[in-house]
Design a protein around this motif. Structure first.
Motif, PDB file in Angstrom:
ATOM      1  N   THR A  24      -2.079   6.054   6.587  1.00 22.74           N
ATOM      2  CA  THR A  24      -2.273   4.788   7.302  1.00 22.74           C
ATOM      3  C   THR A  24      -1.289   4.625   8.462  1.00 22.74           C
ATOM      4  OG1 THR A  24      -0.740   3.818   5.716  1.00 22.74           O
ATOM      5  CG2 THR A  24      -3.111   3.535   5.271  1.00 22.74           C
ATOM      6  N   ARG A  32      -7.292  -0.093  15.859  1.00 22.74           N
ATOM      7  CA  ARG A  32      -8.141   0.261  14.689  1.00 22.74           C
ATOM      8  C   ARG A  32      -7.526  -0.171  13.371  1.00 22.74           C
ATOM      9  NH1 ARG A  32      -9.152   6.594  15.087  1.00 22.74           N
ATOM     10  NH2 ARG A  32      -9.345   6.357  12.832  1.00 22.74           N
ATOM     11  N   GLN A  88      -2.094  13.401   0.597  1.00 18.74           N
ATOM     12  CA  GLN A  88      -2.314  12.725  -0.694  1.00 18.74           C
ATOM     13  C   GLN A  88      -1.232  13.105  -1.701  1.00 18.74           C
ATOM     14  OE1 GLN A  88      -6.393  14.032  -1.260  1.00 18.74           O
ATOM     15  NE2 GLN A  88      -7.142  11.912  -1.072  1.00 18.74           N
ATOM     16  N   GLY A  91      -8.358  11.235   7.195  1.00 20.03           N
ATOM     17  CA  GLY A  91      -9.164  10.105   6.723  1.00 20.03           C
ATOM     18  C   GLY A  91      -8.296   8.989   6.154  1.00 20.03           C
ATOM     19  N   ASP A  92      -8.726   8.438   5.013  1.00 13.86           N
ATOM     20  CA  ASP A  92      -7.992   7.282   4.474  1.00 13.86           C
ATOM     21  C   ASP A  92      -6.775   7.681   3.628  1.00 13.86           C
ATOM     22  OD1 ASP A  92      -9.106   8.210   2.163  1.00 13.86           O
ATOM     23  OD2 ASP A  92     -10.339   6.438   1.764  1.00 13.86           O
ATOM     24  N   LEU A 135      -4.560   0.976  12.249  1.00 11.28           N
ATOM     25  CA  LEU A 135      -3.568   1.942  11.753  1.00 11.28           C
ATOM     26  C   LEU A 135      -2.184   1.526  12.251  1.00 11.28           C
ATOM     27  CD1 LEU A 135      -5.684   5.135  12.400  1.00 11.28           C
ATOM     28  CD2 LEU A 135      -4.909   4.334  10.153  1.00 11.28           C
ATOM     29  N   ASP A 195      -8.935  12.334  11.813  1.00 12.89           N
ATOM     30  CA  ASP A 195     -10.253  12.345  11.157  1.00 12.89           C
ATOM     31  C   ASP A 195     -10.213  13.148   9.868  1.00 12.89           C
ATOM     32  OD1 ASP A 195     -11.411  10.771  13.011  1.00 12.89           O
ATOM     33  OD2 ASP A 195     -12.465  12.393  14.078  1.00 12.89           O
ATOM     34  N   ARG A 238      -5.333  16.687   4.524  1.00 18.07           N
ATOM     35  CA  ARG A 238      -5.601  15.502   3.696  1.00 18.07           C
ATOM     36  C   ARG A 238      -4.991  15.676   2.302  1.00 18.07           C
ATOM     37  NH1 ARG A 238      -9.067  11.156   2.894  1.00 18.07           N
ATOM     38  NH2 ARG A 238      -9.846  10.940   0.770  1.00 18.07           N
ATOM     39  N   ASP A 245       0.858  -1.182   0.000  1.00 20.65           N
ATOM     40  CA  ASP A 245       0.000   0.000   0.000  1.00 20.65           C
ATOM     41  C   ASP A 245       0.900   1.240   0.000  1.00 20.65           C
ATOM     42  OD1 ASP A 245      -1.703   2.108   0.550  1.00 20.65           O
ATOM     43  OD2 ASP A 245      -2.891   0.987   2.004  1.00 20.65           O
ATOM     44  N   ARG A 287       0.405   4.204   0.559  1.00 18.44           N
ATOM     45  CA  ARG A 287       0.167   5.143   1.668  1.00 18.44           C
ATOM     46  C   ARG A 287       1.055   4.821   2.864  1.00 18.44           C
ATOM     47  NH1 ARG A 287      -6.083   4.267   2.555  1.00 18.44           N
ATOM     48  NH2 ARG A 287      -5.245   2.156   2.463  1.00 18.44           N
ATOM     49  N   ASP A 288       1.454   3.530   3.004  1.00 19.32           N
ATOM     50  CA  ASP A 288       2.295   3.140   4.157  1.00 19.32           C
ATOM     51  C   ASP A 288       3.672   3.785   4.121  1.00 19.32           C
ATOM     52  OD1 ASP A 288       0.280   1.565   5.122  1.00 19.32           O
ATOM     53  OD2 ASP A 288       1.172  -0.336   4.513  1.00 19.32           O
TER      54      ASP A 288
END
Ligand SMILES: O=C(O)c1cc(=O)[nH]c(=O)n1[C@@H]1O[C@H](COP(=O)(O)O)[C@@H](O)[C@H]1O
Length: 251
Positions: free
Chosen positions: A56, A79, A244, A52-53, A81, A49, A240, A27, A29-30
């Motif tokens: 990670t 959770r 990204q 969000g996604d 993460l 929050d 966010r 992934d 994002r890791d």
């Protein structure tokens, strides 16, 4: 502080090997670790929050750790993460070993110690299953003058190399260094140890107190496994979107 531009990184990027291999990470994002350098658990949870996604992996260090962040680390891990406990341990061997043993039950993926041989050996003795120990070679806020002021007789690049070799021999799982040293550290420690680099600044953002810095895109080319980014995300109007953009630059 002057804002950093692509031009500021040109010298570093030119001195690094092109597109050095990175460890396979499923992934993308890791690869980004967001430093939760915030004053309270409430502020940290609000940032998580908002992101969000898009992220990670989160780092909890002194500021949040001493304000309830250790319990938050366990909740984030529960959770699903990933958590980097940045405690930067350095003490007598017994204290480090038992401290690492306690942290092994937290669900964290990474824990930092300073890269002193006695400390690293103790951390390996205390390491529990599932916890990887990262050794901080030379802080990214140091340049050669800072190392000399602290009493070291080696320039930063040589001190990083020496500590990386010692860490690999002792069996440490990964190194924290600046992206400027990632190429040479990779040659010293081989493909199986992690290289984690703070001091990452998207082009045009403030360096603050960091002295050995690189953009995410340039860091990608020198074979880092993970980058750590704090203020460019925690201080952004849209954290966010910044997270990204960094993940895209690293992919
Ligand atoms: O161990 C670390 O994470 C670390 C090592 C290092 O050499 N330099 C460094 O900046 N860090 C941490 O990485 C984060 C960088 O934050 P920013 O400078 O705000 O992006 C902070 O939480 C630092 O404590």
């Amino acid at each position: 502080m002057p804002a950093l531009t692509s031009r500021a990184f040109r010298g570093i990027a030119a001195a690094t090997p092109k597109d050095a291999p990175m460890t396979e990470i499923a992934d993308p994002r890791d690869r980004l670790i967001v430093a939760l350098d915030l004053p309270s658990v409430q502020a940290a949870e609000a940032l998580i929050d908002r992101i969000g996604d898009a992220a990670t992996f989160y780092k909890i260090g002194y500021q949040l750790g001493y304000a309830g962040g250790l319990a938050l680390a366990e909740r984030l891990a529960a959770r699903g993460l990933k958590v980097f406990l940045d405690l930067k341990l350095h003490d007598i061997g017994n204290t480090v070993e038992e401290g690492v043993r306690s942290a092994s039950g937290s669900g964290a993926t990474f824990l930092t110690v300073h890269a002193y041989p006695q400390t690293m050996r103790a951390a390996v003795r205390g390491r529990g299953a599932g916890l990887k120990i990262l050794a901080v070679t030379v802080l990214t806020s140091y340049d050669d003058a800072d190392a000399a002021e602290a009493g070291y007789g080696l320039p930063v690049a040589e001190l990083v190399a020496k500590r990386a070799a010692q860490a690999a021999e002792i069996g440490i799982d990964g190194l924290v260094c600046s992206a400027a040293e990632a190429g040479s550290v990779r040659r010293i420690v081989g493909p199986d140890r992690l290289i984690v680099t703070p001091g990452i600044r998207p082009a045009g953002t403030e360096a603050g107190d960091q002295k050995r810095v690189m953009t995410p895109g340039d860091a990608r080319k020198v074979g880092i496994d993970h980058v750590v980014v704090g203020r460019p995300i925690t201080g952004a109007a849209d954290p966010r979107a910044v997270a990204q953009a960094i993940v895209t630059e690293l992919a």
